[in-house]
Design an enzyme around this catalytic site. Structure first.
Site, PDB file in Angstrom:
ATOM      1  N   CYS A  58      -7.417  -1.854   8.688  1.00 61.58           N
ATOM      2  CA  CYS A  58      -6.115  -1.919   8.022  1.00 61.58           C
ATOM      3  C   CYS A  58      -5.548  -0.521   7.782  1.00 61.58           C
ATOM      4  O   CYS A  58      -4.405  -0.222   8.138  1.00 61.58           O
ATOM      5  CB  CYS A  58      -6.237  -2.674   6.697  1.00 61.58           C
ATOM      6  SG  CYS A  58      -6.484  -4.456   6.888  1.00 61.58           S
ATOM      7  N   ARG A  88     -17.196  -0.057   6.714  1.00 62.79           N
ATOM      8  CA  ARG A  88     -18.330  -0.665   6.010  1.00 62.79           C
ATOM      9  C   ARG A  88     -19.073  -1.643   6.906  1.00 62.79           C
ATOM     10  O   ARG A  88     -20.296  -1.808   6.816  1.00 62.79           O
ATOM     11  CB  ARG A  88     -17.826  -1.380   4.754  1.00 62.79           C
ATOM     12  CG  ARG A  88     -18.907  -2.101   3.957  1.00 62.79           C
ATOM     13  CD  ARG A  88     -18.333  -2.839   2.765  1.00 62.79           C
ATOM     14  NE  ARG A  88     -17.385  -3.869   3.140  1.00 62.79           N
ATOM     15  CZ  ARG A  88     -17.733  -5.116   3.518  1.00 62.79           C
ATOM     16  NH1 ARG A  88     -18.999  -5.462   3.612  1.00 62.79           N
ATOM     17  NH2 ARG A  88     -16.800  -6.001   3.825  1.00 62.79           N
ATOM     18  N   GLU A 129       0.821  -1.202   0.000  1.00 67.35           N
ATOM     19  CA  GLU A 129       0.000   0.000   0.000  1.00 67.35           C
ATOM     20  C   GLU A 129       0.857   1.255   0.000  1.00 67.35           C
ATOM     21  O   GLU A 129       1.806   1.392   0.764  1.00 67.35           O
ATOM     22  CB  GLU A 129      -0.935   0.005   1.208  1.00 67.35           C
ATOM     23  CG  GLU A 129      -1.913  -1.165   1.242  1.00 67.35           C
ATOM     24  CD  GLU A 129      -2.904  -1.162   0.089  1.00 67.35           C
ATOM     25  OE1 GLU A 129      -2.988  -0.135  -0.617  1.00 67.35           O
ATOM     26  OE2 GLU A 129      -3.602  -2.176  -0.094  1.00 67.35           O
ATOM     27  N   HIS A 149      -1.351  -5.674   2.001  1.00 68.91           N
ATOM     28  CA  HIS A 149      -2.564  -6.486   1.923  1.00 68.91           C
ATOM     29  C   HIS A 149      -2.249  -7.805   1.216  1.00 68.91           C
ATOM     30  O   HIS A 149      -1.468  -7.825   0.258  1.00 68.91           O
ATOM     31  CB  HIS A 149      -3.669  -5.749   1.152  1.00 68.91           C
ATOM     32  CG  HIS A 149      -4.592  -4.975   2.032  1.00 68.91           C
ATOM     33  ND1 HIS A 149      -4.851  -3.624   1.850  1.00 68.91           N
ATOM     34  CD2 HIS A 149      -5.335  -5.355   3.101  1.00 68.91           C
ATOM     35  CE1 HIS A 149      -5.709  -3.222   2.778  1.00 68.91           C
ATOM     36  NE2 HIS A 149      -6.023  -4.255   3.540  1.00 68.91           N
TER      37      HIS A 149
END
Length: 226
Positions: free
Chosen positions: A152, A99, A89, A178
């Site tokens: 994360c 979410r 990332e 990830h």
């Protein structure tokens, strides 16, 4: 985690998340614990499990950072269902926008990770060199430009904020990776990609070695159209 003393090897901290969203396993933690104690380029890997809980994950990271000499390298690891590659990332955003609830049932929406902190931080890893070397070893890898807005990204931002603001961590390089599902996870999720644990562990061996030996990142394309 025991405090290091004397002439202990420099630390490489691998922080992997516990399972979440009803999964019995998380490849992030499986990778970290598989490499716990591994020696590379004069450094030793230490694994720490992070709770998939906003706030508590940062507390656990802080404990690990303080449990000995400042690490030379910190890689936080999380699972990303649907990813087909090891994804390094690029940037962490100063926002929590969940979410789904975390493992404690908390679901922050549009809340900063650090009140008053910068809008974003960039990884300080030699990401493109790490991707290059993983690919050269036949291991799927890529640069990613979004770590999401769940726990994360939360821990990624917290890590980079500490590296940027704490003098003790001035020489620490850090970032977030990830990883895809494991085959046993994908078996119950039709259409989702997976990668064997042994393959992912080998990819991290290559990535860690590169991060410890490459100071200036290579300059080659790693961008995307969308």
């Amino acid at each position: 985690m025991k405090k290091t003393t004397g002439t202990a090897a420099p630390r490489v901290l691998l922080a992997g998340f516990e399972p979440f969203e009803n999964d019995p396993v998380n490849p992030a933690w499986e990778i970290a614990r598989a490499l716990d104690g591994w020696a590379c380029e004069g450094a030793a890997v230490q694994a720490v499990q992070l709770p998939c809980v906003f706030g508590r994950a940062i507390d656990r990271l802080d404990e690990a950072l303080a449990a000995g000499a400042p690490p030379v390298l910190v890689l936080c690891i999380g699972a990303a269902g649907g990813r087909t590659e090891i994804s390094l990332e690029r940037a962490a955003l100063n926002v929590d926008d969940a979410r789904i609830p975390d493992n404690a049932g908390y679901q922050p929406i549009d809340i900063p990770v650090v009140e008053g902190g910068p809008a974003a931080y960039f990884s300080t890893l030699p990401m493109k060199a790490m991707v290059r070397d993983m690919r050269a070893a036949g291991l799927p890898a890529a640069v990613s430009n979004s770590a999401g807005t769940f726990v994360c990204n939360h821990i990624f931002y917290a890590l980079m904020h500490r590296i940027a603001t704490q003098p003790a961590l001035a020489r620490t390089r850090g970032g977030f990776v990830h990883v895809p599902y494991l085959p046993e996870q994908a078996a119950s999720k039709p259409g989702f990609a997976s990668m064997a644990l042994a393959t992912q562990v080998e990819a991290f061996r290559v990535a860690i070695r590169t991060a410890l030996t490459v100071r200036d990142d290579v300059r080659e394309t790693g961008g995307r159209l969308h």
